[in-house]
Design a protein around this motif. Structure first.
Motif, PDB file in Angstrom:
ATOM      1  N   LYS A   5      -2.818 -12.859   1.941  1.00 51.25           N
ATOM      2  CA  LYS A   5      -2.668 -11.484   1.087  1.00 51.25           C
ATOM      3  C   LYS A   5      -3.493 -10.715   1.921  1.00 51.25           C
ATOM      4  O   LYS A   5      -3.296  -9.319   1.695  1.00 51.25           O
ATOM      5  CB  LYS A   5      -3.441 -12.276   0.325  1.00 51.25           C
ATOM      6  N   ASP A   6      -4.648 -11.075   2.865  1.00 52.66           N
ATOM      7  CA  ASP A   6      -5.224  -9.924   3.395  1.00 52.66           C
ATOM      8  C   ASP A   6      -4.369  -9.553   4.403  1.00 52.66           C
ATOM      9  O   ASP A   6      -4.713  -7.568   4.411  1.00 52.66           O
ATOM     10  CB  ASP A   6      -6.973 -10.594   3.419  1.00 52.66           C
ATOM     11  N   TRP A   8      -1.599  -8.596   4.245  1.00 55.32           N
ATOM     12  CA  TRP A   8      -0.062  -7.915   4.033  1.00 55.32           C
ATOM     13  C   TRP A   8      -1.049  -6.537   3.326  1.00 55.32           C
ATOM     14  O   TRP A   8      -0.494  -5.303   2.993  1.00 55.32           O
ATOM     15  CB  TRP A   8       0.066  -9.041   2.899  1.00 55.32           C
ATOM     16  N   ASP A   9      -2.091  -6.951   2.332  1.00 54.09           N
ATOM     17  CA  ASP A   9      -2.846  -5.520   1.478  1.00 54.09           C
ATOM     18  C   ASP A   9      -2.925  -4.258   2.991  1.00 54.09           C
ATOM     19  O   ASP A   9      -3.293  -3.271   2.351  1.00 54.09           O
ATOM     20  CB  ASP A   9      -4.170  -5.448   1.439  1.00 54.09           C
ATOM     21  N   PHE A  10      -3.629  -5.016   4.153  1.00 51.56           N
ATOM     22  CA  PHE A  10      -3.578  -4.470   5.179  1.00 51.56           C
ATOM     23  C   PHE A  10      -2.394  -3.839   5.433  1.00 51.56           C
ATOM     24  O   PHE A  10      -2.926  -2.495   6.021  1.00 51.56           O
ATOM     25  CB  PHE A  10      -4.437  -5.499   6.596  1.00 51.56           C
ATOM     26  N   PHE A  11      -1.497  -3.718   6.390  1.00 53.99           N
ATOM     27  CA  PHE A  11       0.102  -3.481   6.689  1.00 53.99           C
ATOM     28  C   PHE A  11       0.333  -2.507   5.268  1.00 53.99           C
ATOM     29  O   PHE A  11       0.448  -1.271   5.562  1.00 53.99           O
ATOM     30  CB  PHE A  11       1.192  -4.508   6.981  1.00 53.99           C
ATOM     31  N   GLN A  12       0.724  -2.922   4.323  1.00 57.77           N
ATOM     32  CA  GLN A  12       0.525  -1.657   3.095  1.00 57.77           C
ATOM     33  C   GLN A  12       0.273  -0.639   2.792  1.00 57.77           C
ATOM     34  O   GLN A  12       1.176   0.364   2.638  1.00 57.77           O
ATOM     35  CB  GLN A  12       0.635  -2.790   1.882  1.00 57.77           C
TER      36      GLN A  12
END
Length: 337
Positions: A5-6, A8-12
């Protein structure tokens, strides 16, 4: 799962959304002694951030998508579509539309070519609907603002509209409402030369530069409108017109979008500003779909190829589909955002 999740959040947020860029521009303006909380400076920050962000994403996406598109010239696309029948052909045509031109006006010549080549009319309309409405670019850009759930659902429902719309047109047997010069044109089946990897990279570069020159003015206009909405229009105004207090917000957003002409890259900054001002997600996405699919210039161009009855049916199918999708997103907004 927490690590995923971390990541993915960084990527987004940092890769797609480029939040670091917004902070960098804000810090730079503050270092110059400017108040980023004021309307004028806030507008400058929004404008600079969105123009740079969309330009970077735009160039990367067009280059990548054009490279993929080099494997699907019109002749090969025609052969691919010709190998499917029934609703399967509509689905393939809609999917093929995701790797083709970014605006409806540039999709119509391909639609005319496919129709002249003898492909079923419903199949070519599935392509025509999906090409400007849903593409890989819209998926990535929507992810950068609204998140992966919204982007993926947007693309799925856009493809559904394209497939259903093409199927309806096919069932109603509307071939007689296509202009005769299209049906009698025929086609010359010319094999495309086999491109080397270097040829494809050159083609992707040329397409990127050509498309960028065409759409950049619309990006500037879209970001300018977005900056005005973001910093100058009161939230209550947007909420009253396009928020949950107005049950007709989706319909209004759809009809506002039709006369405009832009592509997905020009509508994204407007959508972003409206979202942060309290507009409902469904109304925003309906506006985007209407602008990219039913723009007045594209309808005028399409009228050269089809007769009024078929044009009216196309508009009706797209409008109803867009409105239904808008209300759907309003209902599920709290779940996916």
């Amino acid at each position: 799962m927490e690590i995923i999740k971390d990541v993915w959040d960084f990527f987004q947020n940092q890769i797609l959304g480029m939040k670091w860029l917004n902070e960098l521009i804000g810090n730079g303006l503050s270092a110059l002694g400017l108040d980023i909380n004021s309307r004028w400076i806030g507008s400058i920050q929004f404008f600079a951030y969105d123009v740079i962000k969309i330009t970077v994403l735009l160039c990367f996406l067009i280059y990548s998508i054009s490279y993929i598109q080099s494997y699907f010239p019109p002749e090969r696309s025609k052969k691919i579509l010709g190998g499917f029948h029934g609703i399967g052909a509509n689905i393939v045509a809609a999917l093929l539309g995701t790797v083709t031109p970014f605006c409806s006006c540039s999709s119509i010549p391909l639609f005319i070519g496919f129709t002249s080549a003898g492909l079923p009319l419903g199949v070519t309309f599935s392509f025509l609907i999906s090409s400007p409405m849903v593409d890989l670019g819209s998926l990535v850009l929507l992810m950068s603002i609204f998140g992966a759930k919204v982007a993926i659902i947007y693309v799925i429902v856009g493809l559904i509209i394209a497939v259903v719309g093409g199927t309806i047109i096919e069932k109603l047997r509307m071939e007689k409402h296509v202009e005769s010069f299209i049906l009698t044109a025929g086609s010359v089946d010319i094999e495309s030369p086999e491109l080397t990897r270097r040829d494809r990279l050159t083609y992707a570069k040329e397409q990127m530069l050509s498309t960028f020159k065409k759409v950049f003015p619309y990006i500037l206009i879209g970001v300018g409108i977005g900056a005005v909405i973001h910093n100058w229009i009161p939230e209550e105004w947007v909420a009253n017109v396009l928020g949950s207090e107005n049950p007709f917000g989706v319909v209004l957003a759809t009809f506002i979008g039709v006369p405009m002409y832009a592509d997905i890259f020009g509508t994204i900054p407007i959508a972003e500003a409206l979202f942060y001002k309290g507009a409902q997600l469904g109304a925003i996405l309906s506006f985007m779909m209407a602008v990219t699919t039913l723009s007045l210039p594209s309808l005028i161009l399409l009228r050269k190829a089809v007769k009024p009855k078929l044009l009216a049916l196309f508009i009706a199918i797209c409008t109803i589909g867009i409105v239904v999708v808008g209300y759907l997103f309003n209902v599920i907004q709290t779940i996916i955002v």
